[in-house]
Design an enzyme around this catalytic site. Sequence first.
Site, PDB file in Angstrom:
ATOM      1  N   GLY A 295       0.659  -1.242  -0.022  1.00 17.95           N
ATOM      2  CA  GLY A 295      -0.046   0.005  -0.036  1.00 17.95           C
ATOM      3  C   GLY A 295       0.808   1.337  -0.044  1.00 17.95           C
TER       4      GLY A 295
ATOM      5  N   VAL B  56      -5.503   2.289  -2.543  1.00 18.51           N
ATOM      6  CA  VAL B  56      -6.247   2.810  -3.653  1.00 18.51           C
ATOM      7  C   VAL B  56      -7.525   3.529  -3.593  1.00 18.51           C
ATOM      8  CG1 VAL B  56      -4.779   1.578  -5.507  1.00 18.51           C
ATOM      9  CG2 VAL B  56      -7.118   0.807  -4.684  1.00 18.51           C
TER      10      VAL B  56
ATOM     11  N   PHE C 135     -11.491  19.267   6.603  1.00 18.23           N
ATOM     12  CA  PHE C 135     -11.990  17.909   7.015  1.00 18.23           C
ATOM     13  C   PHE C 135     -11.979  17.920   8.592  1.00 18.23           C
ATOM     14  CE2 PHE C 135     -11.415  13.908   5.132  1.00 18.23           C
ATOM     15  CZ  PHE C 135     -11.289  13.903   3.724  1.00 18.23           C
TER      16      PHE C 135
ATOM     17  N   GLU D 212      -0.896   1.734   8.392  1.00 19.24           N
ATOM     18  CA  GLU D 212      -2.096   1.289   9.249  1.00 19.24           C
ATOM     19  C   GLU D 212      -1.950   0.111  10.157  1.00 19.24           C
ATOM     20  OE1 GLU D 212      -5.832   1.678   7.543  1.00 19.24           O
ATOM     21  OE2 GLU D 212      -6.913   0.661   9.195  1.00 19.24           O
TER      22      GLU D 212
ATOM     23  N   ASN E 109      -5.175  12.043   8.050  1.00 20.21           N
ATOM     24  CA  ASN E 109      -3.790  11.890   8.817  1.00 20.21           C
ATOM     25  C   ASN E 109      -3.373  10.509   8.409  1.00 20.21           C
ATOM     26  OD1 ASN E 109      -3.323  14.382  10.023  1.00 20.21           O
ATOM     27  ND2 ASN E 109      -4.168  13.612  12.064  1.00 20.21           N
ATOM     28  N   SER E 110      -4.114   9.669   8.019  1.00 21.44           N
ATOM     29  CA  SER E 110      -3.608   8.205   7.966  1.00 21.44           C
ATOM     30  C   SER E 110      -2.499   8.216   6.548  1.00 21.44           C
ATOM     31  CB  SER E 110      -4.741   7.262   7.436  1.00 21.44           C
ATOM     32  OG  SER E 110      -4.087   5.835   7.298  1.00 21.44           O
TER      33      SER E 110
ATOM     34  N   HIS F  32     -14.108   1.693   9.615  1.00 22.98           N
ATOM     35  CA  HIS F  32     -13.208   2.577   8.781  1.00 22.98           C
ATOM     36  C   HIS F  32     -11.828   2.489   9.037  1.00 22.98           C
ATOM     37  CE1 HIS F  32     -12.421   5.449   5.740  1.00 22.98           C
ATOM     38  NE2 HIS F  32     -11.779   6.370   6.578  1.00 22.98           N
TER      39      HIS F  32
ATOM     40  N   GLN G 123     -12.057   2.774  14.350  1.00 26.37           N
ATOM     41  CA  GLN G 123     -12.990   3.985  14.175  1.00 26.37           C
ATOM     42  C   GLN G 123     -13.969   3.592  13.162  1.00 26.37           C
ATOM     43  OE1 GLN G 123     -11.096   7.056  11.231  1.00 26.37           O
ATOM     44  NE2 GLN G 123     -11.542   8.066  13.174  1.00 26.37           N
TER      45      GLN G 123
ATOM     46  N   ARG H 265      -8.579   8.696  15.194  1.00 24.79           N
ATOM     47  CA  ARG H 265      -7.696   9.502  14.179  1.00 24.79           C
ATOM     48  C   ARG H 265      -8.521  10.680  13.547  1.00 24.79           C
ATOM     49  NH1 ARG H 265      -7.276   8.777   8.244  1.00 24.79           N
ATOM     50  NH2 ARG H 265      -8.893   7.176   8.168  1.00 24.79           N
TER      51      ARG H 265
ATOM     52  N   GLY I  74      -9.245  12.318   9.977  1.00 25.41           N
ATOM     53  CA  GLY I  74      -9.500  12.181   8.591  1.00 25.41           C
ATOM     54  C   GLY I  74      -8.017  12.760   8.049  1.00 25.41           C
TER      55      GLY I  74
ATOM     56  N   LYS J  83      -0.231  -9.823  -1.265  1.00 22.01           N
ATOM     57  CA  LYS J  83      -1.211 -10.866  -1.493  1.00 22.01           C
ATOM     58  C   LYS J  83      -2.248 -10.253  -2.571  1.00 22.01           C
ATOM     59  CE  LYS J  83      -4.775  -9.884   2.180  1.00 22.01           C
ATOM     60  NZ  LYS J  83      -5.513 -10.433   3.469  1.00 22.01           N
TER      61      LYS J  83
HETATM   62  C1  LIG Z   1     -12.772   3.704   1.731  1.00 22.51           C
HETATM   63  C2  LIG Z   1     -11.560   4.562   2.421  1.00 22.51           C
HETATM   64  C3  LIG Z   1     -11.243   5.659   2.128  1.00 22.51           C
HETATM   65  C4  LIG Z   1     -10.088   6.402   2.895  1.00 22.51           C
HETATM   66  N1  LIG Z   1      -9.862   7.786   2.496  1.00 22.51           N
HETATM   67  C5  LIG Z   1      -8.663   8.293   3.107  1.00 22.51           C
HETATM   68  C6  LIG Z   1      -8.288   9.343   3.078  1.00 22.51           C
HETATM   69  O1  LIG Z   1      -8.776  10.194   1.957  1.00 22.51           O
HETATM   70  N2  LIG Z   1      -7.353   9.813   3.783  1.00 22.51           N
HETATM   71  C7  LIG Z   1      -6.525   9.132   4.543  1.00 22.51           C
HETATM   72  O2  LIG Z   1      -5.545   9.759   5.014  1.00 22.51           O
HETATM   73  N3  LIG Z   1      -6.849   7.988   4.720  1.00 22.51           N
HETATM   74  C8  LIG Z   1      -7.900   7.386   4.284  1.00 22.51           C
HETATM   75  N4  LIG Z   1      -8.243   6.070   4.609  1.00 22.51           N
HETATM   76  C9  LIG Z   1      -7.292   5.382   5.378  1.00 22.51           C
HETATM   77  C10 LIG Z   1      -6.225   4.795   4.539  1.00 22.51           C
HETATM   78  O3  LIG Z   1      -6.643   4.644   3.246  1.00 22.51           O
HETATM   79  C11 LIG Z   1      -5.446   3.613   4.887  1.00 22.51           C
HETATM   80  O4  LIG Z   1      -5.216   3.833   6.259  1.00 22.51           O
HETATM   81  C12 LIG Z   1      -4.308   3.533   4.289  1.00 22.51           C
HETATM   82  O5  LIG Z   1      -4.172   3.474   2.751  1.00 22.51           O
HETATM   83  C13 LIG Z   1      -3.418   2.280   4.550  1.00 22.51           C
HETATM   84  O6  LIG Z   1      -2.427   2.013   3.824  1.00 22.51           O
HETATM   85  P1  LIG Z   1      -1.240   0.965   4.291  1.00 22.51           P
HETATM   86  O7  LIG Z   1      -0.093   1.203   3.436  1.00 22.51           O
HETATM   87  O8  LIG Z   1      -1.141   0.888   5.660  1.00 22.51           O
HETATM   88  O9  LIG Z   1      -1.801  -0.468   4.011  1.00 22.51           O
HETATM   89  P2  LIG Z   1      -2.810  -1.002   2.668  1.00 22.51           P
HETATM   90  O10 LIG Z   1      -2.999   0.132   1.613  1.00 22.51           O
HETATM   91  O11 LIG Z   1      -4.163  -1.560   3.443  1.00 22.51           O
HETATM   92  O12 LIG Z   1      -2.051  -2.042   2.046  1.00 22.51           O
HETATM   93  C14 LIG Z   1      -2.047  -3.495   2.811  1.00 22.51           C
HETATM   94  C15 LIG Z   1      -0.720  -4.241   1.951  1.00 22.51           C
HETATM   95  O13 LIG Z   1      -0.562  -5.508   2.741  1.00 22.51           O
HETATM   96  C16 LIG Z   1      -0.788  -6.531   1.927  1.00 22.51           C
HETATM   97  N5  LIG Z   1      -0.952  -7.663   2.625  1.00 22.51           N
HETATM   98  C17 LIG Z   1      -1.859  -8.013   3.731  1.00 22.51           C
HETATM   99  N6  LIG Z   1      -1.752  -9.187   4.306  1.00 22.51           N
HETATM  100  C18 LIG Z   1      -0.797  -9.851   3.544  1.00 22.51           C
HETATM  101  C19 LIG Z   1      -0.349 -11.087   3.606  1.00 22.51           C
HETATM  102  N7  LIG Z   1      -0.587 -11.990   4.473  1.00 22.51           N
HETATM  103  N8  LIG Z   1       0.570 -11.346   2.675  1.00 22.51           N
HETATM  104  C20 LIG Z   1       1.063 -10.320   1.843  1.00 22.51           C
HETATM  105  N9  LIG Z   1       0.632  -9.179   1.628  1.00 22.51           N
HETATM  106  C21 LIG Z   1      -0.461  -8.742   2.677  1.00 22.51           C
HETATM  107  C22 LIG Z   1      -1.767  -6.139   0.874  1.00 22.51           C
HETATM  108  O14 LIG Z   1      -1.784  -7.016  -0.208  1.00 22.51           O
HETATM  109  C23 LIG Z   1      -1.459  -4.695   0.751  1.00 22.51           C
HETATM  110  O15 LIG Z   1      -0.520  -4.588  -0.503  1.00 22.51           O
HETATM  111  C24 LIG Z   1      -9.380   5.699   3.944  1.00 22.51           C
HETATM  112  C25 LIG Z   1      -9.818   4.297   4.275  1.00 22.51           C
HETATM  113  C26 LIG Z   1     -10.882   3.685   3.597  1.00 22.51           C
HETATM  114  C27 LIG Z   1     -11.199   2.477   3.820  1.00 22.51           C
END
Ligand SMILES: Cc1cc2nc3c(=O)[nH]c(=O)nc-3n(C[C@H](O)[C@H](O)[C@H](O)COP(=O)(O)OP(=O)(O)OC[C@H]3O[C@@H](n4cnc5c(N)ncnc54)[C@H](O)[C@@H]3O)c2cc1C
Length: 570
Positions: A15, A49, A121, A374, A389-390, A350, A235, A385, A387, A40
Amino acid sequence: MTDTVSHDVLIIGSGIAGLRAAIEASQVSGGKLSIGVVSKVHAMRSHSVCAQGGTAAVLRVDRGDSAEAHIFDTIKGSDYLADQDTVERLVSFAPKEIFQLEHWGMPWSRDSDGHVAQRAFGGHSYPRATFAGDRVGFYEMQTLYDTCLRYPNIQFYHEWYVTRLLVEGGEFRGATAIEIRSGNFTAFKAKAGIIATGGAGRLYAFATYSHSSTADGLAMAYRAGIPLKDMEFVQFHPTGLVPSGVLITEGARGDGGILTNKDGDRFMKKYAPQKLELAPRDIVARAIAREIQEGRGLHDESGLDYVNLDLRHLGDEKIKERLSEIREVCIKLRGIDPIEEPIPVRYVCHFTMGGIHANIDGATPVKGLWSAGEAACISVNGANRLGTNSTAICLVWGGITGRAAAEYAMHHAPANFPDQAVMLEEKRIYDGIFRGEGKENPYDVKHELEKTMDEHANVFRTDQGLGEALKTIRALKRRAYQHVEDKSREFNMNLINVLELHSMLDVAEVVLAGAHARTESRGAHFRLDFPKRDDEHWLKHTLAYKTPDGIRLDYSAVTITRYQPQERTY
Ligand SMILES: Cc1cc2nc3c(=O)[nH]c(=O)nc-3n(C[C@H](O)[C@H](O)[C@H](O)COP(=O)(O)OP(=O)(O)OC[C@H]3O[C@@H](n4cnc5c(N)ncnc54)[C@H](O)[C@@H]3O)c2cc1C
């Protein structure tokens, strides 16, 4: 013999946090280190995304914003459970990340004077959410992924499922994984690792999360002896579209949308007279729950009660320009156009404020292992949290952990590899689950898990409900994941789903145990039987450890630098 692959740095998760970490690790090492990124799902299908509304950063000091204000908003928003030194770090690093993304090609929305545009926000005292329409996550991911592809030393493993961390003598050694396409079981050797596996929101049925957010990384860390921190703080976003639960971004309220009940009253006047719809999420979500509970909601034929989010007064042009994705979602999933009709919404799971215990540098207690995004709890979000900030946290700590892991790998030689642990993991999966016997349908168990969490670990919680939920989850754990129906090796999603269920049950138990023990209300954790915040007893982080006798809860102090806890009004 088990296949083995070696990298200097292994990043689990692609991510925003994982991709940002990969770029940093590659750059710091001058392209010398080999970096493996395992996901995965295909990297561009990672949950990030989905992010819609924006990324927080102080860019307009000349127009009245300040680092001080962002720090204070975040700490107050967290209900004083954030570690204040980590918040300061977020705020000081975030603006650089916005410009860095810009240089890598991010198409930020612009003001008419050409500056990067920002919108309001919830809980922020200044409009500091940078955005790209209402598709910020998609564009950030595309920018980061394209940038990763320019570095030949970053190797992607798309659609590989990591099953276990390999830790020996308190040091990271690698991980085991299944290539989903072939079913091959592989050991990854690495000098340093980063867990960036995202949140745990799919513990709930009504959730905005992608279906891949199943808490695997948290469960892996927990089983490897790393505590999970503050997991009771889940949240609930105020505006999930009814009945699907798909998110309607807070940017819609940031741009002027209002909430009304069945009588047409703008009820937030009662709950947050100054900030109204732009109070923090915990407060708006509880207000919606109260309106519904007290009979002022509307009833949907799906059985869900809701309130209305009204955007009609924003006008056709603004909705089409700044909120085009949510308009499309409303038209396709609900058959309504927000230009003409209000949107039916209710609170929805969320975000997970808690996660893998990590310090201000993202370092876990295991040497050579970091966590970012996250999945990690570095304690910026505390009990709630704000909005936007993540994504900022993902970028900032993606960078910090990518650099730290690369520097560690450059100065450490490969250590002994725990072949025995690899063999045991392969046996657990292929001799145990794969050849196992049983009647239990894992999808039924998953539905029961989600139902239990939706019912008892939601916006309002009680001692009795949480106690009952704990019993149910423990019973489900005894029934689950002993076998699979599908015995093929290639693309065996039945096997992957059973492994995910195992993770979800472990983590759900931690959420419930922390919530049951915390006899106060703070941020997103609201106990009807203990409705007040209790700083004397509960101004502390929860740490959940896995032991042979079950969960052991411990607590640690909150870092307070400048802001003593105050009453939280908006
Ligand atoms: C609909 C929605 C809208 C949002 N909008 C906002 C926003 O506008 N602004 C904001 O700040 N935050 C927003 N958030 C929160 C934010 O999107 C997430 O907190 C953030 O994108 C998480 O990113 P990450 O890189 O930590 O993990 P993720 O993007 O969740 O990626 C996790 C990764 O881990 C991999 N993975 C998981 N388990 C395994 C495994 N067992 N083996 C191999 N790979 C694994 C997955 O394939 C993926 O690639 C939103 C959340 C949602 C649900």
